[in-house]
Design an enzyme around this catalytic site. Structure first.
Site, mmCIF file in Angstrom:
data_model
loop_
_atom_site.group_PDB
_atom_site.id
_atom_site.type_symbol
_atom_site.label_atom_id
_atom_site.label_comp_id
_atom_site.label_asym_id
_atom_site.label_seq_id
_atom_site.Cartn_x
_atom_site.Cartn_y
_atom_site.Cartn_z
ATOM 1 N N LEU A 139 -2.359 -9.392 6.673
ATOM 2 C CA LEU A 139 -1.689 -9.197 7.962
ATOM 3 C C LEU A 139 -2.371 -8.095 8.772
ATOM 4 C CD1 LEU A 139 0.653 -9.839 9.912
ATOM 5 C CD2 LEU A 139 1.995 -8.076 8.713
ATOM 6 N N THR A 140 -2.527 -6.913 8.185
ATOM 7 C CA THR A 140 -3.099 -5.767 8.892
ATOM 8 C C THR A 140 -4.544 -6.035 9.298
ATOM 9 O OG1 THR A 140 -1.676 -4.245 7.682
ATOM 10 C CG2 THR A 140 -3.648 -3.313 8.691
ATOM 11 N N ILE A 171 -6.482 -4.515 2.627
ATOM 12 C CA ILE A 171 -5.777 -5.572 1.902
ATOM 13 C C ILE A 171 -5.860 -5.323 0.405
ATOM 14 C CG2 ILE A 171 -5.539 -8.043 1.575
ATOM 15 C CD1 ILE A 171 -5.080 -6.985 4.487
ATOM 16 N N THR A 172 -4.739 -4.980 -0.209
ATOM 17 C CA THR A 172 -4.682 -4.788 -1.658
ATOM 18 C C THR A 172 -4.954 -6.117 -2.369
ATOM 19 O OG1 THR A 172 -3.087 -2.983 -1.434
ATOM 20 C CG2 THR A 172 -3.206 -4.068 -3.577
ATOM 21 N N GLY A 347 -0.492 25.063 -11.018
ATOM 22 C CA GLY A 347 -1.633 25.881 -10.630
ATOM 23 C C GLY A 347 -2.923 25.079 -10.627
ATOM 24 N N GLU A 371 3.010 -0.342 4.758
ATOM 25 C CA GLU A 371 4.278 -1.076 4.853
ATOM 26 C C GLU A 371 5.230 -0.419 5.852
ATOM 27 O OE1 GLU A 371 3.825 -3.670 3.450
ATOM 28 O OE2 GLU A 371 2.901 -3.466 1.489
#
Length: 392
Positions: A139-140, A171-172, A347, A371
């Site tokens: 989509l992106t 895209i993963t 630390g 998302e």
């Protein structure tokens, strides 16, 4: 009979007691898998920038977490809360692991399950549920993330076929996917297409140089006049309702997953503070350290309760997108602050892959904006409480 009084530092309010026996069994089973299979290796995967998806996918399939909230086609049909606690335990190990499961189940599989033809469902869902096939969700785009309505990827008709052209980004699973669910503009509106791996004109390039989600495959997808048959389109939806409803499912997994990341940072800092000696006493005995630990514990428990409430609403069929935005905005923000505070307790040791806190913090920087950014979820909630849309 009343239960004996007890304090669990990892769950002081005993929120886990509000889960059903089945939900606790799923939680414990996924936690055991993460402890045995993921934790011993994920620091090295993160450092090397790799994720053994092909190796892990069948194991995750056997565990039953791939598309576990879907019905039929090899999926287990679990409740929303059961899926949520699974996401919580997966992300306690690493956000990249939960991202893999979310993209597989809540995005790629869910889109096919909700909007695909029976033939598409039969072809892909059993294979994806078993981890024999991997999916991704396109989509992106490079220039359009929060504004998918203006996506530039186009699909045009050529006889009975479709021809897709465009680029998707971030895209993963992109380069390892056997099937990509690609969303594109058409003359009738946004449509989804199932693009099999190896289709002529379709390629994927991994994104390198990441400082976050390094134990995850992130890719650019390129479609150069990709010709697909008519039956490649998802017939059940036209318009942004298709991709956005799937994104809502993925966001639901995130609001649970970040509780796991937050808890892991808090318990790591707590255990470290009990054993790290300075000025002849454990640093857990100092007031300022206790203040940090208490603040972390409060936020973990509140986030857990938020997730559980939204899950119960979802299982009752009463959740709305604003509920999901509430959980995603609150829980990611809380988890990120917990990770940063936990790092200060460790630390210099906190900056190494020997401990998970800075890895979680780096990952959560991505979870904060994918998302739906914090700004977008703020505006969703703003519209919910005022009745006024302020996106433009």
């Amino acid at each position: 009979m009343t239960k004996p009084n007890r304090i669990d530092p990892a769950d002081l309010l005993a929120v886990g007691d509000l889960l059903t026996d089945e939900e606790r069994l799923i939680r414990d089973t996924v936690r055991r898998f993460a402890d045995e299979r993921i934790r011993p290796h994920v620091g090295e995967w993160f450092e090397r920038g790799v994720f053994p998806a092909r190796e892990l996918a069948p194991e995750l399939g056997a565990l039953g977490v791939l598309g576990m909230h879907l019905d039929g086609y090899g999926c287990t049909g679990s409740t929303a809360v059961a899926y949520g606690v699974a996401c919580m335990e997966l992300e306690a190990a690493d956000s990249g692991l939960r991202s893999f499961v979310s993209v597989q189940g809540s995005l790629a599989m869910r889109a096919i399950h909700a909007f695909g033809s029976e033939e598409q469902k039969q072809q892909w869902l059993p294979e994806m549920a078993a981890g024999r096939a991997i999916g991704c969700f396109g989509l992106t785009e490079p220039d359009f993330g929060s504004d998918p309505a203006n996506m530039r990827t186009r699909a045009r008709r050529k006889g009975s076929d479709w021809v897709l052209s465009g680029t998707k980004m971030w895209i993963t699973n992109g380069s390892i996917a056997d099937a990509a669910v690609i969303w594109a503009q058409t003359e009738e509106g946004v449509r989804g297409f199932v693009v099999p791996r190896g289709t002529k004109g379709f390629s994927a390039n991994d994104v390198h140089g990441k400082l976050s989600l390094r134990a995850s495959v992130t890719s650019e997808l390129v479609l150069e006049d990709v010709q697909l048959p008519a039956d490649a389109v998802l017939p059940g939806v036209t318009g942004l309702r298709g991709p956005l409803s799937s994104l809502n499912e993925a966001r639901y997994g995130i609001l649970w997953g970040t509780v796991g990341a937050a808890r892991d940072c808090y318990t790591t800092a707590l255990d470290y503070a009990k054993t790290r000696i300075q000025f002849d006493r454990p640093i857990a005995a100092f007031q300022l350290t206790q203040q940090k630990l208490v603040e972390m514990m409060l936020e973990v428990e509140k986030a857990y309760l938020v997730a559980l409430r939204i899950g119960r609403l979802k299982d009752a069929g009463e959740s709305v997108p604003a509920h999901i935005s509430f959980g995603k905005l609150n829980n990611v923000r809380a988890a990120l602050e917990i990770a940063r505070s936990a790092r200060t307790i460790l630390g210099a040791n906190g900056i190494t892959t020997e401990y998970p806190v800075l890895r979680h913090a780096n990952n959560l920087e991505s979870v904060l904006t994918y998302e739906g950014t914090g700004e977008i979820h703020t505006l969703v909630l703003g519209q919910a409480i005022t009745g006024e849309a302020a996106y433009h």
